[in-house]
Structures are given as structure tokens and as C-alpha cells.
Design an enzyme around this catalytic site. Structure first.
Site, PDB file in Angstrom:
ATOM      1  N   ASN A 123      22.382 -30.014 -99.768  1.00 10.27           N
ATOM      2  CA  ASN A 123      21.144 -30.595 -99.234  1.00 10.27           C
ATOM      3  C   ASN A 123      20.619 -29.655 -98.147  1.00 10.27           C
ATOM      4  O   ASN A 123      21.141 -29.638 -97.040  1.00 10.27           O
ATOM      5  CB  ASN A 123      21.461 -31.996 -98.660  1.00 10.27           C
ATOM      6  CG  ASN A 123      20.275 -32.602 -97.944  1.00 10.27           C
ATOM      7  OD1 ASN A 123      19.139 -32.134 -98.071  1.00 10.27           O
ATOM      8  ND2 ASN A 123      20.532 -33.662 -97.191  1.00 10.27           N
ATOM      9  N   TRP A 124      19.599 -28.887 -98.494  1.00  9.23           N
ATOM     10  CA  TRP A 124      19.105 -27.870 -97.553  1.00  9.23           C
ATOM     11  C   TRP A 124      18.289 -28.479 -96.412  1.00  9.23           C
ATOM     12  O   TRP A 124      17.978 -27.802 -95.446  1.00  9.23           O
ATOM     13  CB  TRP A 124      18.237 -26.852 -98.280  1.00  9.23           C
ATOM     14  CG  TRP A 124      18.962 -26.025 -99.295  1.00  9.23           C
ATOM     15  CD1 TRP A 124      20.288 -26.102 -99.637  1.00  9.23           C
ATOM     16  CD2 TRP A 124      18.407 -24.980-100.112  1.00  9.23           C
ATOM     17  NE1 TRP A 124      20.589 -25.184-100.602  1.00  9.23           N
ATOM     18  CE2 TRP A 124      19.448 -24.478-100.914  1.00  9.23           C
ATOM     19  CE3 TRP A 124      17.128 -24.428-100.233  1.00  9.23           C
ATOM     20  CZ2 TRP A 124      19.245 -23.442-101.826  1.00  9.23           C
ATOM     21  CZ3 TRP A 124      16.932 -23.405-101.150  1.00  9.23           C
ATOM     22  CH2 TRP A 124      17.987 -22.915-101.930  1.00  9.23           C
ATOM     23  N   LYS A 125      17.883 -29.723 -96.578  1.00  9.15           N
ATOM     24  CA  LYS A 125      17.024 -30.396 -95.588  1.00  9.15           C
ATOM     25  C   LYS A 125      15.771 -29.548 -95.360  1.00  9.15           C
ATOM     26  O   LYS A 125      15.319 -28.877 -96.292  1.00  9.15           O
ATOM     27  CB  LYS A 125      17.800 -30.659 -94.295  1.00  9.15           C
ATOM     28  CG  LYS A 125      19.153 -31.336 -94.591  1.00  9.15           C
ATOM     29  CD  LYS A 125      19.842 -31.884 -93.398  1.00  9.15           C
ATOM     30  CE  LYS A 125      21.158 -32.537 -93.845  1.00  9.15           C
ATOM     31  NZ  LYS A 125      21.874 -33.187 -92.772  1.00  9.15           N
ATOM     32  N   HIS A 138      18.882 -40.930 -97.750  1.00  4.01           N
ATOM     33  CA  HIS A 138      19.668 -40.157 -96.782  1.00  4.01           C
ATOM     34  C   HIS A 138      19.484 -40.772 -95.394  1.00  4.01           C
ATOM     35  O   HIS A 138      18.410 -41.288 -95.074  1.00  4.01           O
ATOM     36  CB  HIS A 138      19.195 -38.700 -96.790  1.00  4.01           C
ATOM     37  CG  HIS A 138      20.088 -37.808 -95.990  1.00  4.01           C
ATOM     38  ND1 HIS A 138      19.998 -37.721 -94.624  1.00  4.01           N
ATOM     39  CD2 HIS A 138      21.109 -36.987 -96.346  1.00  4.01           C
ATOM     40  CE1 HIS A 138      20.929 -36.878 -94.187  1.00  4.01           C
ATOM     41  NE2 HIS A 138      21.606 -36.422 -95.219  1.00  4.01           N
ATOM     42  N   GLU A 196      18.918 -39.566 -92.622  1.00  2.00           N
ATOM     43  CA  GLU A 196      17.774 -39.034 -91.846  1.00  2.00           C
ATOM     44  C   GLU A 196      16.463 -39.683 -92.298  1.00  2.00           C
ATOM     45  O   GLU A 196      15.567 -39.899 -91.488  1.00  2.00           O
ATOM     46  CB  GLU A 196      17.726 -37.500 -91.981  1.00  2.00           C
ATOM     47  CG  GLU A 196      18.837 -36.841 -91.174  1.00  2.00           C
ATOM     48  CD  GLU A 196      19.369 -35.543 -91.757  1.00  2.00           C
ATOM     49  OE1 GLU A 196      18.708 -34.936 -92.617  1.00  2.00           O
ATOM     50  OE2 GLU A 196      20.481 -35.131 -91.347  1.00  2.00           O
ATOM     51  N   GLU A 227      28.073 -41.018 -96.732  1.00  2.00           N
ATOM     52  CA  GLU A 227      27.911 -40.096 -95.613  1.00  2.00           C
ATOM     53  C   GLU A 227      27.908 -40.879 -94.304  1.00  2.00           C
ATOM     54  O   GLU A 227      26.870 -41.439 -93.919  1.00  2.00           O
ATOM     55  CB  GLU A 227      26.588 -39.343 -95.734  1.00  2.00           C
ATOM     56  CG  GLU A 227      26.445 -38.538 -96.999  1.00  2.00           C
ATOM     57  CD  GLU A 227      25.379 -37.455 -96.851  1.00  2.00           C
ATOM     58  OE1 GLU A 227      25.718 -36.272 -96.993  1.00  2.00           O
ATOM     59  OE2 GLU A 227      24.222 -37.796 -96.549  1.00  2.00           O
ATOM     60  N   GLY A 273      26.208 -33.472 -89.617  1.00  2.00           N
ATOM     61  CA  GLY A 273      25.733 -32.403 -88.728  1.00  2.00           C
ATOM     62  C   GLY A 273      26.426 -32.366 -87.368  1.00  2.00           C
ATOM     63  O   GLY A 273      25.974 -31.680 -86.459  1.00  2.00           O
ATOM     64  N   SER A 312      29.679 -33.057 -92.354  1.00  2.00           N
ATOM     65  CA  SER A 312      30.470 -31.961 -91.767  1.00  2.00           C
ATOM     66  C   SER A 312      31.577 -31.469 -92.703  1.00  2.00           C
ATOM     67  O   SER A 312      32.662 -31.101 -92.267  1.00  2.00           O
ATOM     68  CB  SER A 312      31.050 -32.379 -90.418  1.00  2.00           C
ATOM     69  OG  SER A 312      29.994 -32.607 -89.502  1.00  2.00           O
ATOM     70  N   GLY A 330      25.453 -30.425 -96.205  1.00  2.00           N
ATOM     71  CA  GLY A 330      24.256 -30.058 -95.462  1.00  2.00           C
ATOM     72  C   GLY A 330      24.370 -28.640 -94.931  1.00  2.00           C
ATOM     73  O   GLY A 330      24.178 -27.658 -95.659  1.00  2.00           O
TER      74      GLY A 330
HETATM   75  P1  PGA Z   1      26.216 -31.887 -92.943  1.00  2.00           P
HETATM   76  O1  PGA Z   1      25.123 -32.816 -93.636  1.00  2.00           O
HETATM   77  O2  PGA Z   1      27.072 -31.333 -94.038  1.00  2.00           O
HETATM   78  O3  PGA Z   1      25.437 -30.828 -92.221  1.00  2.00           O
HETATM   79  O4  PGA Z   1      26.997 -32.761 -92.008  1.00  2.00           O
HETATM   80  C1  PGA Z   1      25.408 -33.588 -94.763  1.00  2.00           C
HETATM   81  C2  PGA Z   1      24.162 -34.280 -95.231  1.00  2.00           C
HETATM   82  O5  PGA Z   1      23.347 -34.664 -94.383  1.00  2.00           O
HETATM   83  O6  PGA Z   1      23.942 -34.466 -96.444  1.00  2.00           O
END
Ligand code: PGA
Length: 253
Positions: A9-11, A98, A100, A170, A176, A216, A237
Site C-alpha cells: 500500500n503505497w498510500k 483502511h 487512514e 491492521e 506506521g 509495521s 505500507g
Molecule cells: P505500515 O502500514 O506498514 O507502514 O505500518 C501498513 C498499512 O497502513 O497498510
């Protein structure tokens, strides 16, 4: 046998050129030493989907996801992109719900369900995300929190479509932050989620649905996390933005 999946997931990262270079490198690394048992997915921002799709169609090895879609097919929804449009482009998967999106865009479980139905309608496979906050975990309410999210989204999916759905667990406190769930914490939640699927749908659905861990995850902790019986891969991520690191995670499945 459940499908093993690692999705990046590149966001909101990577310009088109950066995204093409990253995808090219991922493909190169997979070509050098293929991992046929793992489905590798990248989820670039909308702006890069089409050119990356062309690259993937030519080279193979990687599949394409979007990071969101709108629940309506078309209409006056400025700034939105429909599942129809994504499918038309060649996208095969879409990440939905997600944390976010839930946190910054007030996305609700009902919306996640509507988006998942819109995706399934056109043949896109939704990756439905769930996960508790730190506060919920500290109060011992993590199972209840995840159950509530899924009760109002995943568990309302038409049973005829459940085989096309992927789940990502998640924990919000792990996203993150550099603080991943322990393999035991992740495993007990994955087993719990699978039991919810089993109760609602047929046993076969529970046995075959892929449940990914995200939060993470990196090349150092991936192997231990993925060795758990109910963890079928990862939604990655930060660590998906570097080809070597991402492919190392793929190889850890
Ligand atoms: P992260 O994010 O690996 O940077 O913790 C995971 C995600 O949000 O899908």
C-alpha cells in the site's frame, strides 16, 4: 490451500516516474528468483494506475490494486473514482476501509460495505481492512472493536461473493509506528476473524479466505509473523516503498 498474498500500500507516495521505477525493480527481483506461491500486489495512487497497469500487463509477476473506490457507479461526486472506472483500467483489487480512510475521511463500516459491494459488482476483489485502536486494546476491547467493524461490513457481504474477498487485520497502533503486533497477538486476532467468517458463512469460506496482517511489517519481523497458522500474508505500507525490502517480505511468506 489458502492463497498467500503480499500487497504494498503505497498510500500518497511516489510520482508516476518513481512508481514505474519501483514496480520495474520489484518485477526484476521477482523475475530473478520467482515466488510462484505468493500473489504480489502493488497499490499505487490513482494517478499512476494506468501506466503501471500497462507495465504489469507486459511483464507479469505483480498485480494491481487501488487504494479506495466510490460506492456509486457514476455521477456528481467530485474528486471520486468508481469501481467501474478502476476495473476498466485493468485494476483487479481495491483496498477498502483502511484506518487512514476511517480516521481522516470519516469512512464508516456502512460505506466500506457499500464500496465492497460496488467493487464485487464489477469484478474487483476488495481487501477489507479492520483493526482496533490502542485505546481499545488497552481496555481489552480489541476483539469487540474488530467484531463490530466486520459485523457491519464483511459479514454483510452476499455469501455468493465471499470467496472473492480478502481481509486485512491492521491494528491502528501498529500502522506506521514501528511497533508491530507480536506474532501471537496477530495470530489470535486472525483466528478470531476466521471464526467470525466461519460462523456467518460456510466453513469452506473460513478455510479459504486470506487474512493479511498489516502494521509495521518489515523484512526482519515478517517471517515470524507469517509463520502463524491463520496469517496468510501482509498488507505493507512503509516497507513497500523500497523494492528490495518489499520483495524480502514477499520471500518471507
Ligand atoms: P505500515 O502500514 O506498514 O507502514 O505500518 C501498513 C498499512 O497502513 O497498510
Amino acid at each position: 490451500m489458502r492463497k498467500k498474498i503480499v500487497a504494498g500500500n503505497w498510500k500518497m507516495n511516489n510520482t508516476l516516474q518513481e512508481g514505474l521505477a519501483l514496480t520495474f525493480r520489484i518485477i526484476d527481483l521477482l523475475k530473478e528468483k520467482p515466488v510462484p506461491d505468493v500473489k504480489v500486489i502493488v497499490a499505487p495512487p490513482f494517478t499512476s494506475l494506468h501506466p503501471i497497469c500497462e507495465l504489469i500487463n507486459k511483464e507479469g509477476y505483480v498485480h494491481l490494486a487501488a487504494q479506495d473506490c466510490h460506492q456509486e457507479k457514476s455521477g456528481a461526486f467530485t474528486g471520486e473514482v468508481s469501481s467501474d472506472m478502476l476495473f476498466d483500467l485493468g485494476v483487479k483489487y481495491v483496498i477498502l476501509g483502511h484506518s487512514e480512510r476511517r480516521q481522516y475521511f470519516n469512512e464508516t463500516d456502512a460505506q466500506v460495505l457499500a464500496k465492497a459491494e460496488a467493487a464485487l459488482d464489477v469484478g474487483l476483489r476488495p481487501i477489507i481492512c479492520c483493526g482496533e485502536t490502542l485505546e481499545q486494546r488497552n481496555k481489552g476491547k480489541h476483539f469487540a472493536a474488530v467484531k463490530k467493524q466486520l459485523k457491519n461490513s464483511l459479514l454483510k457481504i452476499n455469501p455468493a461473493e465471499i470467496a472473492h474477498v480478502i481481509i486485512a487485520y491492521e491494528p491502528v497502533w501498529a500502522i506506521g509506528t514501528g511497533e508491530n503486533a507480536t506474532p501471537e497477538q496477530a495470530q489470535e486476532m486472525h483466528a478470531f476473524i476466521r471464526s467470525l467468517v466461519k460462523r456467518k458463512f460456510k466453513k469452506e469460506a473460513a478455510n479459504t479466505i486470506s487474512i493479511l496482517y498489516g502494521g509495521s511489517c518489515n523484512s526482519k519481523n515478517a517471517k515470524e509473523i507469517f509463520s502463524q497458522p491463520d496469517i496468510d500474508g501482509g498488507l505493507i505500507g512503509g516497507a513497500s516503498l523500497k523494492a528490495e525490502e518489499f520483495v524480502a517480505i514477499v520471500r518471507a511468506v
